[in-house]
Design an enzyme around this catalytic site. Sequence first.
Site, mmCIF file in Angstrom:
data_model
loop_
_atom_site.group_PDB
_atom_site.id
_atom_site.type_symbol
_atom_site.label_atom_id
_atom_site.label_comp_id
_atom_site.label_asym_id
_atom_site.label_seq_id
_atom_site.Cartn_x
_atom_site.Cartn_y
_atom_site.Cartn_z
ATOM 1 N N GLU A 174 29.007 -34.267 34.579
ATOM 2 C CA GLU A 174 30.163 -34.957 35.565
ATOM 3 C C GLU A 174 31.383 -34.783 34.863
ATOM 4 O O GLU A 174 31.651 -34.454 33.736
ATOM 5 C CB GLU A 174 29.780 -36.512 35.691
ATOM 6 C CG GLU A 174 29.573 -37.152 34.330
ATOM 7 C CD GLU A 174 29.399 -38.653 34.433
ATOM 8 O OE1 GLU A 174 28.345 -38.867 34.873
ATOM 9 O OE2 GLU A 174 30.030 -39.577 34.147
ATOM 10 N N LYS A 216 27.734 -44.395 24.894
ATOM 11 C CA LYS A 216 27.918 -43.486 23.695
ATOM 12 C C LYS A 216 28.243 -44.525 22.569
ATOM 13 O O LYS A 216 28.918 -45.733 22.866
ATOM 14 C CB LYS A 216 29.375 -42.755 23.858
ATOM 15 C CG LYS A 216 29.129 -41.734 24.867
ATOM 16 C CD LYS A 216 30.427 -41.291 25.184
ATOM 17 C CE LYS A 216 30.154 -40.042 26.254
ATOM 18 N NZ LYS A 216 31.443 -39.519 26.975
ATOM 19 N N ARG A 257 39.594 -40.140 34.098
ATOM 20 C CA ARG A 257 40.505 -41.096 33.124
ATOM 21 C C ARG A 257 40.329 -40.887 31.669
ATOM 22 O O ARG A 257 39.843 -40.017 31.222
ATOM 23 C CB ARG A 257 39.700 -42.639 33.348
ATOM 24 C CG ARG A 257 38.117 -42.315 33.158
ATOM 25 C CD ARG A 257 37.456 -43.700 32.697
ATOM 26 N NE ARG A 257 35.833 -43.362 32.773
ATOM 27 C CZ ARG A 257 34.884 -43.060 31.909
ATOM 28 N NH1 ARG A 257 35.702 -43.023 30.762
ATOM 29 N NH2 ARG A 257 33.772 -42.657 31.973
ATOM 30 N N GLY A 300 28.388 -45.814 33.089
ATOM 31 C CA GLY A 300 27.668 -46.391 32.074
ATOM 32 C C GLY A 300 26.468 -46.704 32.122
ATOM 33 O O GLY A 300 25.697 -47.735 31.575
#
Lengths: 121, 420
Positions: free
Chosen positions: B274, B223, B278, B150
Amino acid sequence: MPIDKLKKILADFDSSEATEFEYEDADFRVSIKKNGPKTDQEKTDYSDKHILSPLVGTYYDVSPTIQINERVKEGQSLCIIESMKIMNKICAPADLIIRKTYFENGESVEFGSKLFEVDYI
Amino acid sequence: MIQKVLIANRGEIAVRIIQTCRILGIRTVVAYSKCDKDTMAVFLADEAICIGDSSPSDSYLNIPAILEAAKNTGCDSLHPGYGFLSENDEFAKRAHESGIIFIGPSSNILEKTANKFRMKETARKLGIPVIPSADEDKCPLMIKSSYGGGGKGIKIVKNRGDFDYCLKSAKLSLNTGFSGDNFFLEQIIDLYKHIDIQFVADKFGKISILPARDCSVQSHYQKVIEETPVSNIPKELLEKMEQDAVKLIKEVGFDNVGTIEFLVDKQMNYYFLEINSRLQVEHTVTEEATGIDLVEQQIRIASGQKNRLPMKVSAKKCAIECRLSAKDNGELNIFSLPTGKDVRIDTYIYQGYRIKPYYDPLIAKIIVSDKERRRAISKMKLALDEIIILGAHTNVDELYETISREDYIVGSYSYFGENE
């Protein structure tokens, strides 16, 4: 900063009334905060006459089982909450009288469930 | 097939997971923190169990409490959602050891993908382009952390003299609790687009590539607006990224739903960034564009079923998502979200709800879709216009301004926050 000095700061901060501490010098910065709600919870709230479960798990009686109207000394075990195979003893935070029990052997308890209603002596 | 799921998360994603479970006839238990008793997921789940205090470390990051809650309520599986413990290999491992199916990749895969530096090395060895390394004497450069997330642990160093200070502040911003974390240095690229390659892979080695997402509107590396399909990158370049994604998925042996992230520079070079192991916040645009339920895919694959999707799934529509976030913690006295054709809202909030200071400020995801991108943009403007919220400030005006920009409409706009 030497670790001993830091330990001293932490200990002093812990025993003080302060909730926040910041310190900065040329090569070091430390910022410590006390978690408000948590410290409140750790102190016994004598106005709430309930003992709450501090974790999620399964309730077990201690032996001998705590009886209603029984007088209990500070530190005496009231019940056990098993969580991930660890037996966590729940102890009386002060001298008290048990007025009501909420769980039976083997029942599931949540975090924050009322375990006992009590009167503090 | 899985029978009963513990949801180890909160907010809109907990609601999202319950919805699919109900459609599939799977029972749900929400594990919630003390202050989340009044959230939608707690009302909607078949059962709810309080696992700890409001601070995430006492509840949503508390592995023993979550596993105990799962066993206690008779769950055979758990869904970690996104954030919190969703990519934590230790959590996946301990769930497995307790006889609980972790709905996500296996713990040994999470262990590999969690370390960004190691994944970058893996990609490089496979011949996949990665952002060139830098050394601290050649500024500007970027400091990145192996376990940051994040946007945490990322710092741009403009001058050599700032390096030590920037490294310290990158360390301070982390607080991930990962021991042995390390930092690596990268050259600054002339960033143009952030592209997600969404995939579904099963335990038998079948891989499906879903339409790529353009996630180039960000704020502080988070984002804000996402869309699919990607409109302003040459098709051949996207195909190369997809091929490289397949190489990496095979190399890692990935066995669930995931995303490979790439960056594209203004000279149309692409670089592996990356793997996200998930469900992602923006999985919704892929669902709207393809009609596939990604939570269902996760559950089926975790149950040991085969991936029945074609190897390449194409988009039937263009879908756009805007993340509506609160700027302060207030009680939402008036809370009215858009409705209507082709508008999807993922939220956990209702009128009278008080936003909690402990967690992410996301209030709702607004998703619209249409066969034509420009019409989808018009629908999004209409949807944002219909939002009425009193009691807390939100980013709705910024969202509206962004999607109204000429360069956004033609598909060339991107924004990555302060310095990038």
